[in-house]
Write a protein that holds these residues in place. Structure first.
Motif, PDB file in Angstrom:
ATOM      1  N   GLU A  25       0.825  -1.200   0.000  1.00  0.00           N
ATOM      2  CA  GLU A  25       0.000   0.000   0.000  1.00  0.00           C
ATOM      3  C   GLU A  25       0.866   1.259   0.000  1.00  0.00           C
ATOM      4  O   GLU A  25       0.599   2.209  -0.735  1.00  0.00           O
ATOM      5  CB  GLU A  25      -0.922   0.015   1.223  1.00  0.00           C
ATOM      6  CG  GLU A  25      -1.986  -1.046   1.211  1.00  0.00           C
ATOM      7  CD  GLU A  25      -2.739  -1.147   2.526  1.00  0.00           C
ATOM      8  OE1 GLU A  25      -3.947  -1.406   2.459  1.00  0.00           O
ATOM      9  OE2 GLU A  25      -2.125  -0.974   3.601  1.00  0.00           O
ATOM     10  N   LEU A  26       1.905   1.243   0.811  1.00  0.00           N
ATOM     11  CA  LEU A  26       2.795   2.388   0.887  1.00  0.00           C
ATOM     12  C   LEU A  26       3.546   2.588  -0.429  1.00  0.00           C
ATOM     13  O   LEU A  26       3.659   3.714  -0.926  1.00  0.00           O
ATOM     14  CB  LEU A  26       3.777   2.214   2.042  1.00  0.00           C
ATOM     15  CG  LEU A  26       4.686   3.399   2.337  1.00  0.00           C
ATOM     16  CD1 LEU A  26       3.892   4.674   2.565  1.00  0.00           C
ATOM     17  CD2 LEU A  26       5.569   3.098   3.533  1.00  0.00           C
ATOM     18  N   ILE A  27       4.021   1.511  -1.035  1.00  0.00           N
ATOM     19  CA  ILE A  27       4.714   1.610  -2.323  1.00  0.00           C
ATOM     20  C   ILE A  27       3.775   2.157  -3.386  1.00  0.00           C
ATOM     21  O   ILE A  27       4.167   3.013  -4.187  1.00  0.00           O
ATOM     22  CB  ILE A  27       5.310   0.249  -2.724  1.00  0.00           C
ATOM     23  CG1 ILE A  27       6.486  -0.075  -1.809  1.00  0.00           C
ATOM     24  CG2 ILE A  27       5.752   0.246  -4.179  1.00  0.00           C
ATOM     25  CD1 ILE A  27       7.036  -1.465  -1.952  1.00  0.00           C
ATOM     26  N   SER A  28       2.537   1.721  -3.391  1.00  0.00           N
ATOM     27  CA  SER A  28       1.555   2.237  -4.355  1.00  0.00           C
ATOM     28  C   SER A  28       1.348   3.734  -4.182  1.00  0.00           C
ATOM     29  O   SER A  28       1.258   4.478  -5.167  1.00  0.00           O
ATOM     30  CB  SER A  28       0.219   1.525  -4.192  1.00  0.00           C
ATOM     31  OG  SER A  28       0.344   0.181  -4.529  1.00  0.00           O
ATOM     32  N   LYS A  29       1.293   4.196  -2.952  1.00  0.00           N
ATOM     33  CA  LYS A  29       1.117   5.620  -2.685  1.00  0.00           C
ATOM     34  C   LYS A  29       2.338   6.420  -3.154  1.00  0.00           C
ATOM     35  O   LYS A  29       2.204   7.503  -3.712  1.00  0.00           O
ATOM     36  CB  LYS A  29       0.880   5.864  -1.195  1.00  0.00           C
ATOM     37  CG  LYS A  29      -0.484   5.410  -0.720  1.00  0.00           C
ATOM     38  CD  LYS A  29      -0.613   5.603   0.768  1.00  0.00           C
ATOM     39  CE  LYS A  29      -1.941   5.131   1.279  1.00  0.00           C
ATOM     40  NZ  LYS A  29      -2.982   6.148   1.218  1.00  0.00           N
ATOM     41  N   ILE A  30       3.526   5.869  -2.936  1.00  0.00           N
ATOM     42  CA  ILE A  30       4.758   6.544  -3.363  1.00  0.00           C
ATOM     43  C   ILE A  30       4.806   6.649  -4.881  1.00  0.00           C
ATOM     44  O   ILE A  30       5.113   7.712  -5.430  1.00  0.00           O
ATOM     45  CB  ILE A  30       6.000   5.806  -2.821  1.00  0.00           C
ATOM     46  CG1 ILE A  30       6.065   5.956  -1.299  1.00  0.00           C
ATOM     47  CG2 ILE A  30       7.283   6.312  -3.476  1.00  0.00           C
ATOM     48  CD1 ILE A  30       7.078   5.051  -0.625  1.00  0.00           C
ATOM     49  N   VAL A  31       4.491   5.556  -5.571  1.00  0.00           N
ATOM     50  CA  VAL A  31       4.499   5.559  -7.036  1.00  0.00           C
ATOM     51  C   VAL A  31       3.470   6.554  -7.567  1.00  0.00           C
ATOM     52  O   VAL A  31       3.747   7.314  -8.499  1.00  0.00           O
ATOM     53  CB  VAL A  31       4.248   4.142  -7.587  1.00  0.00           C
ATOM     54  CG1 VAL A  31       3.952   4.167  -9.067  1.00  0.00           C
ATOM     55  CG2 VAL A  31       5.435   3.241  -7.295  1.00  0.00           C
ATOM     56  N   ARG A  38       7.017   0.566  -9.733  1.00  0.00           N
ATOM     57  CA  ARG A  38       7.096  -0.276  -8.542  1.00  0.00           C
ATOM     58  C   ARG A  38       8.433  -1.004  -8.496  1.00  0.00           C
ATOM     59  O   ARG A  38       9.048  -1.125  -7.441  1.00  0.00           O
ATOM     60  CB  ARG A  38       5.940  -1.275  -8.538  1.00  0.00           C
ATOM     61  CG  ARG A  38       5.930  -2.174  -7.333  1.00  0.00           C
ATOM     62  CD  ARG A  38       4.852  -3.256  -7.449  1.00  0.00           C
ATOM     63  NE  ARG A  38       4.940  -4.172  -6.354  1.00  0.00           N
ATOM     64  CZ  ARG A  38       5.848  -5.145  -6.246  1.00  0.00           C
ATOM     65  NH1 ARG A  38       6.746  -5.320  -7.186  1.00  0.00           N
ATOM     66  NH2 ARG A  38       5.867  -5.947  -5.199  1.00  0.00           N
ATOM     67  N   ALA A  39       8.904  -1.463  -9.659  1.00  0.00           N
ATOM     68  CA  ALA A  39      10.179  -2.196  -9.726  1.00  0.00           C
ATOM     69  C   ALA A  39      11.346  -1.328  -9.249  1.00  0.00           C
ATOM     70  O   ALA A  39      12.236  -1.802  -8.540  1.00  0.00           O
ATOM     71  CB  ALA A  39      10.426  -2.685 -11.141  1.00  0.00           C
ATOM     72  N   THR A  40      11.330  -0.062  -9.622  1.00  0.00           N
ATOM     73  CA  THR A  40      12.385   0.852  -9.189  1.00  0.00           C
ATOM     74  C   THR A  40      12.370   1.016  -7.678  1.00  0.00           C
ATOM     75  O   THR A  40      13.418   0.971  -7.031  1.00  0.00           O
ATOM     76  CB  THR A  40      12.214   2.228  -9.872  1.00  0.00           C
ATOM     77  OG1 THR A  40      12.261   2.043 -11.282  1.00  0.00           O
ATOM     78  CG2 THR A  40      13.290   3.201  -9.439  1.00  0.00           C
ATOM     79  N   ILE A  41      11.197   1.209  -7.119  1.00  0.00           N
ATOM     80  CA  ILE A  41      11.061   1.348  -5.665  1.00  0.00           C
ATOM     81  C   ILE A  41      11.562   0.084  -4.971  1.00  0.00           C
ATOM     82  O   ILE A  41      12.283   0.158  -3.974  1.00  0.00           O
ATOM     83  CB  ILE A  41       9.596   1.624  -5.259  1.00  0.00           C
ATOM     84  CG1 ILE A  41       9.084   2.889  -5.916  1.00  0.00           C
ATOM     85  CG2 ILE A  41       9.447   1.678  -3.748  1.00  0.00           C
ATOM     86  CD1 ILE A  41       9.682   4.172  -5.431  1.00  0.00           C
ATOM     87  N   MET A  42      11.205  -1.073  -5.496  1.00  0.00           N
ATOM     88  CA  MET A  42      11.629  -2.337  -4.889  1.00  0.00           C
ATOM     89  C   MET A  42      13.149  -2.500  -4.959  1.00  0.00           C
ATOM     90  O   MET A  42      13.762  -3.004  -4.024  1.00  0.00           O
ATOM     91  CB  MET A  42      10.921  -3.512  -5.547  1.00  0.00           C
ATOM     92  CG  MET A  42       9.414  -3.526  -5.330  1.00  0.00           C
ATOM     93  SD  MET A  42       8.924  -3.440  -3.599  1.00  0.00           S
ATOM     94  CE  MET A  42       9.410  -5.061  -3.046  1.00  0.00           C
ATOM     95  N   ARG A  43      13.765  -2.079  -6.072  1.00  0.00           N
ATOM     96  CA  ARG A  43      15.225  -2.143  -6.199  1.00  0.00           C
ATOM     97  C   ARG A  43      15.895  -1.244  -5.169  1.00  0.00           C
ATOM     98  O   ARG A  43      16.866  -1.644  -4.509  1.00  0.00           O
ATOM     99  CB  ARG A  43      15.641  -1.724  -7.612  1.00  0.00           C
ATOM    100  CG  ARG A  43      16.211  -2.817  -8.431  1.00  0.00           C
ATOM    101  CD  ARG A  43      16.825  -2.357  -9.733  1.00  0.00           C
ATOM    102  NE  ARG A  43      16.181  -1.257 -10.432  1.00  0.00           N
ATOM    103  CZ  ARG A  43      15.149  -1.369 -11.258  1.00  0.00           C
ATOM    104  NH1 ARG A  43      14.631  -2.555 -11.531  1.00  0.00           N
ATOM    105  NH2 ARG A  43      14.647  -0.316 -11.838  1.00  0.00           N
TER     106      ARG A  43
END
Length: 50
Positions: A25-31, A38-43
């Motif tokens: 949920e937090l990653i979705s909000k950041i994107v 999402r892949a960049t955030i995960m990296r």
């Protein structure tokens, strides 16, 4: 927690607290707010955790 709230409070709704959100949920909000993928955030997250 307070550092997050100081910098990124705008990502949360009034009644939300960051520790109650799931990672996805937090990653979705950041994107959504800052763009990118999402892949960049995960990296970035994986590199940070190393």
């Amino acid at each position: 927690m307070s550092k997050f709230n100081d910098k990124y409070k705008e990502l949360l709704h009034e009644d939300e607290e960051v520790f109650k959100l799931k990672q996805e949920e937090l990653i979705s909000k950041i994107v959504k707010k800052y763009g990118g993928s999402r892949a960049t955030i995960m990296r970035i997250l994986a590199n940070y955790r190393k």
